[in-house]
Scaffold this motif. Structure first.
Motif, PDB file in Angstrom:
ATOM      1  N   GLY A  68       0.815  -1.211   0.000  1.00  0.00           N
ATOM      2  CA  GLY A  68       0.000   0.000   0.000  1.00  0.00           C
ATOM      3  C   GLY A  68       0.847   1.257   0.000  1.00  0.00           C
ATOM      4  O   GLY A  68       0.551   2.226  -0.730  1.00  0.00           O
ATOM      5  N   SER A  69       1.887   1.260   0.812  1.00  0.00           N
ATOM      6  CA  SER A  69       2.742   2.442   0.899  1.00  0.00           C
ATOM      7  C   SER A  69       3.370   2.758  -0.454  1.00  0.00           C
ATOM      8  O   SER A  69       3.399   3.918  -0.893  1.00  0.00           O
ATOM      9  N   PHE A  72       0.356   3.476  -3.390  1.00  0.00           N
ATOM     10  CA  PHE A  72      -0.349   4.741  -3.217  1.00  0.00           C
ATOM     11  C   PHE A  72       0.578   5.932  -3.441  1.00  0.00           C
ATOM     12  O   PHE A  72       0.172   6.959  -4.009  1.00  0.00           O
ATOM     13  N   GLU A  73       1.819   5.809  -2.987  1.00  0.00           N
ATOM     14  CA  GLU A  73       2.757   6.915  -3.168  1.00  0.00           C
ATOM     15  C   GLU A  73       3.176   7.068  -4.631  1.00  0.00           C
ATOM     16  O   GLU A  73       3.419   8.174  -5.101  1.00  0.00           O
ATOM     17  N   TYR A  77      -3.491   8.445  -4.703  1.00  0.00           N
ATOM     18  CA  TYR A  77      -4.576   7.963  -3.849  1.00  0.00           C
ATOM     19  C   TYR A  77      -5.918   8.109  -4.575  1.00  0.00           C
ATOM     20  O   TYR A  77      -6.663   9.070  -4.384  1.00  0.00           O
ATOM     21  N   HIS A  78      -6.195   7.129  -5.451  1.00  0.00           N
ATOM     22  CA  HIS A  78      -7.465   7.118  -6.168  1.00  0.00           C
ATOM     23  C   HIS A  78      -7.886   5.664  -6.389  1.00  0.00           C
ATOM     24  O   HIS A  78      -7.071   4.732  -6.228  1.00  0.00           O
ATOM     25  N   SER A  81      -5.770   2.914  -8.044  1.00  0.00           N
ATOM     26  CA  SER A  81      -4.632   2.435  -7.269  1.00  0.00           C
ATOM     27  C   SER A  81      -5.035   1.273  -6.373  1.00  0.00           C
ATOM     28  O   SER A  81      -4.260   0.329  -6.153  1.00  0.00           O
ATOM     29  N   TYR A 113      -5.229   4.576   2.465  1.00  0.00           N
ATOM     30  CA  TYR A 113      -5.974   5.320   1.444  1.00  0.00           C
ATOM     31  C   TYR A 113      -6.745   6.476   2.081  1.00  0.00           C
ATOM     32  O   TYR A 113      -6.807   7.579   1.537  1.00  0.00           O
ATOM     33  N   THR A 114      -7.308   6.217   3.251  1.00  0.00           N
ATOM     34  CA  THR A 114      -8.069   7.255   3.950  1.00  0.00           C
ATOM     35  C   THR A 114      -7.151   8.380   4.439  1.00  0.00           C
ATOM     36  O   THR A 114      -7.517   9.562   4.358  1.00  0.00           O
ATOM     37  N   GLY A 116      -4.363   9.343   3.048  1.00  0.00           N
ATOM     38  CA  GLY A 116      -3.906  10.116   1.899  1.00  0.00           C
ATOM     39  C   GLY A 116      -2.414  10.354   1.892  1.00  0.00           C
ATOM     40  O   GLY A 116      -1.891  11.102   1.061  1.00  0.00           O
ATOM     41  N   ASN A 117      -1.706   9.693   2.821  1.00  0.00           N
ATOM     42  CA  ASN A 117      -0.252   9.797   2.834  1.00  0.00           C
ATOM     43  C   ASN A 117       0.327   8.664   3.682  1.00  0.00           C
ATOM     44  O   ASN A 117      -0.414   7.968   4.376  1.00  0.00           O
TER      45      ASN A 117
END
Length: 339
Positions: A68-69, A72-73, A77-78, A81, A113-114, A116-117
């Motif tokens: 995930g890290s 998403f990076e 974050y959509h 992904s 994801y929630t 956003g970072n």
């Protein structure tokens, strides 16, 4: 309609989920409710299964956090992904042998994801959630009710059925009584299936000892049941006027009184050889019917020998043998009182 009740597993799930959420909330963790979800997912029916499932979920969550890290990076974050994340993560979890942890990991990955970072603080938060959820579940699963009383009860009932079967076989040989419906054979099969399943759970509830006595016991009875079923058609072919049929009936009646967890096979093997020698001393068959009866007698003797050898190879537990024998004595005493 199923009976409404609250079982021990339901109670553990409720208490464990509440405790996990309380701890996570007390530590002021983000998404503290997820600790309760993880606990619910980790509650299992046996101790060993609980440890295995917990380990799989921890490993899967770490893998999920890593995937995930990165994804998403890199991709952003959509929703697309998330699709890519699942396409890569799920096969990896299955290949790593931690597929039971997929659902738990999804919860953790969606936290990223929630947010956003991705940051060290977020990783620490998620690891704390995993640790609390899994840890509370392991504590809850340390209590498992003993299945030994239920197993002993099934053992006693199974032996009562074996006793009845041998008595009915003897009755047919002696009197030609064919009123028996054979329900005990079906009951024995059911007791064996239930007993083996429960015995496997009992094994998985012990870490320090491999208590497989009951599993071997029910497995032994399953093999003996196959023998009992195999001789049924041959017993029905015997003429009850044959003196050897009468002796066979007496032997089966004696056998019915010795169906216990203890090992009495040695004595009956000697008796069986004596009976076989008597049949060998008989005059040669003078007709086809006599030949078929003689063949049936020898086949039955051979199968009963196999039945006894199966029992002879079984190693009884002296402690449990006394317990079951005591239950049988109490049952017989109560039976005499009601007669």
């Amino acid at each position: 309609m199923p009976k409404w009740r609250i079982g021990y597993r339901t109670l553990k799930t409720a208490v464990g989920a509440a405790l996990a959420i309380f701890i996570a909330q007390f530590l002021q963790l983000e998404f503290f409710v997820s600790a309760g979800i993880i606990t619910v997912l980790c509650i299992s029916i046996t101790k060993k299964e609980s440890v295995r499932a917990s380990w799989e979920r921890i490993v899967a969550c770490i893998i999920g956090l890593g995937y995930g890290s990165v994804i998403f990076e890199v991709l952003g974050y959509h929703p697309m992904s998330i699709a890519v994340l699942f396409l890569l993560f799920i096969p990896t979890a299955v290949a790593a042998g931690v597929k039971k942890g997929v659902v738990t990991s999804v919860v953790i990955m969606l936290h990223l994801y929630t947010y956003g970072n991705v940051s060290i603080a977020i990783w620490i938060n998620e690891i704390f959630l995993i640790t609390i959820g899994v840890g509370v579940a392991l504590v809850m699963n340390m209590y498992m009710p003993s299945a030994e009383k239920i197993l002993i009860c099934k053992q006693v009932k199974l032996e009562e059925c074996f006793e009845k079967i041998w008595q009915e076989y003897a009755s047919f040989l002696r009197y030609g009584d064919n009123s028996w419906d054979g329900k005990e054979i079906a009951e024995v099969s059911s007791f064996i299936e239930e007993g083996k399943s429960l015995a496997m759970k009992n094994i998985d509830n012990h870490f320090l000892r491999h208590d497989d006595y009951f599993y071997h016991y029910f497995n032994m009875r399953e093999k003996q049941l196959d023998v009992i079923e195999s001789i049924l058609p041959f017993i029905s072919t015997l003429d009850r006027t044959v003196i050897q049929g009468e002796k066979m009936a007496g032997f089966m009646e004696e056998l019915s009184q010795a169906v216990t967890p203890g090992n009495t096979a040695g004595y009956f093997l000697i008796r069986l050889n004596e009976l076989r020698e008597e049949i060998k001393q008989m005059e040669l068959p003078k007709s086809r019917a006599e030949f078929e009866i003689r063949s049936s007698l020898f086949y039955i003797l051979h199968e009963i020998e196999e039945y006894l050898l199966i029992k002879k190879m079984f190693k009884p537990d002296p402690k449990r043998t006394r317990t079951v024998s005591g239950k049988r004595l109490n049952r017989d005493h109560n039976r005499r009182d009601t007669n």
